[in-house]
Every structure is written in C-alpha cells, then in structure tokens.
Design a protein around this motif. Structure first.
Motif: not given
Length: 129
Positions: A71-84, A65-68
């Motif tokens: 969509e911005p890669l926010s710290l919150l999004r990266v942290a949420s996906v990482s936690c999951g 979604s960021a590449w195509l």
C-alpha cells in the motif's frame, strides 16, 4: 466457489450464514484476546501508557500494510494517522487531571486541541476530493 449473480464469475456479495458465523467467531476470539492482553498489561504499566500503546495500532497497520501489502504511504495517510495518535496523546497526557505532565501548568491545551481538530478536519476534507 460461488459462480455469482447472472453467471458473471464474480463471487456472491452476500456470504452464507455459515461463513458469517465463522468470521464472527474468529473476530470475536481476536477481540477477546486483545481485551485480555490489554487488561493483563495493566498489571505492568499505567492505564494511560496502555491506552497510548493500544491506540498506536493505526501506526502499525499503516506501516505493515505498506510493507506487506505494498500500500502506498501517502502524505495524507501519514498525516491522518499522526493526527489520530497526537489526539490520543493530547487526551491521555494533556487533558485535565492531576499530574498529567508532572505539574499543574500543562493540564489544559485548548489551542493544541483546536489546532489538531482543524488539521484532522482538513485531512478529512482533502481525502473526500
């Protein structure tokens, strides 16, 4: 196209029944293919490995979604996906069972589970601000 309510030019919020059936068949076909491929993968790898690979879909969704879509890669999004994903890894490889890590000393990780729960709860709280 549909002119929408009161001539606003916006598409109608309620899709036609034919459109819903079409979307349901398309999504149903994709879900069927995904389940079929998951079951076929079990011939080549373990259930735990297949589960981790299937659960990595959130990572791929975030990256594509960021590449195509830009969509911005926010710290919150990266942290949420990482936690999951960390939660899936903790359940699959760190839970109770025989030989999850190769020895009996690493089967229970209550502190890691609690920490992960606190981090994901904090991320959810921050997302709702």
């Amino acid at each position: 196209g549909d002119a929408g309510a009161a001539g606003t030019g916006c598409p109608s919020e309620v899709p036609s029944e034919v459109g819903l059936v079409y979307v349901a068949w398309r999504l149903g076909g994709l879900i069927l293919c995904a389940n079929l491929l998951f079951n076929v993968s079990l011939q080549y790898t373990s259930v735990s490995s297949a589960t981790v690979i299937a659960s990595s879909s959130a990572v791929w969704t975030l990256l594509f979604s960021a590449w195509l879509l830009g969509e911005p890669l926010s710290l919150l999004r990266v942290a949420s996906v990482s936690c999951g994903l960390a939660g899936v890894l903790l359940v699959v490889y760190g839970g109770a069972g025989e030989g999850a890590w190769g020895d009996d000393e690493h089967h229970h990780h209550p502190h890691a589970a609690r920490a992960l729960a606190r981090i994901s709860h904090s991320a959810a709280a921050a997302a709702h601000r």
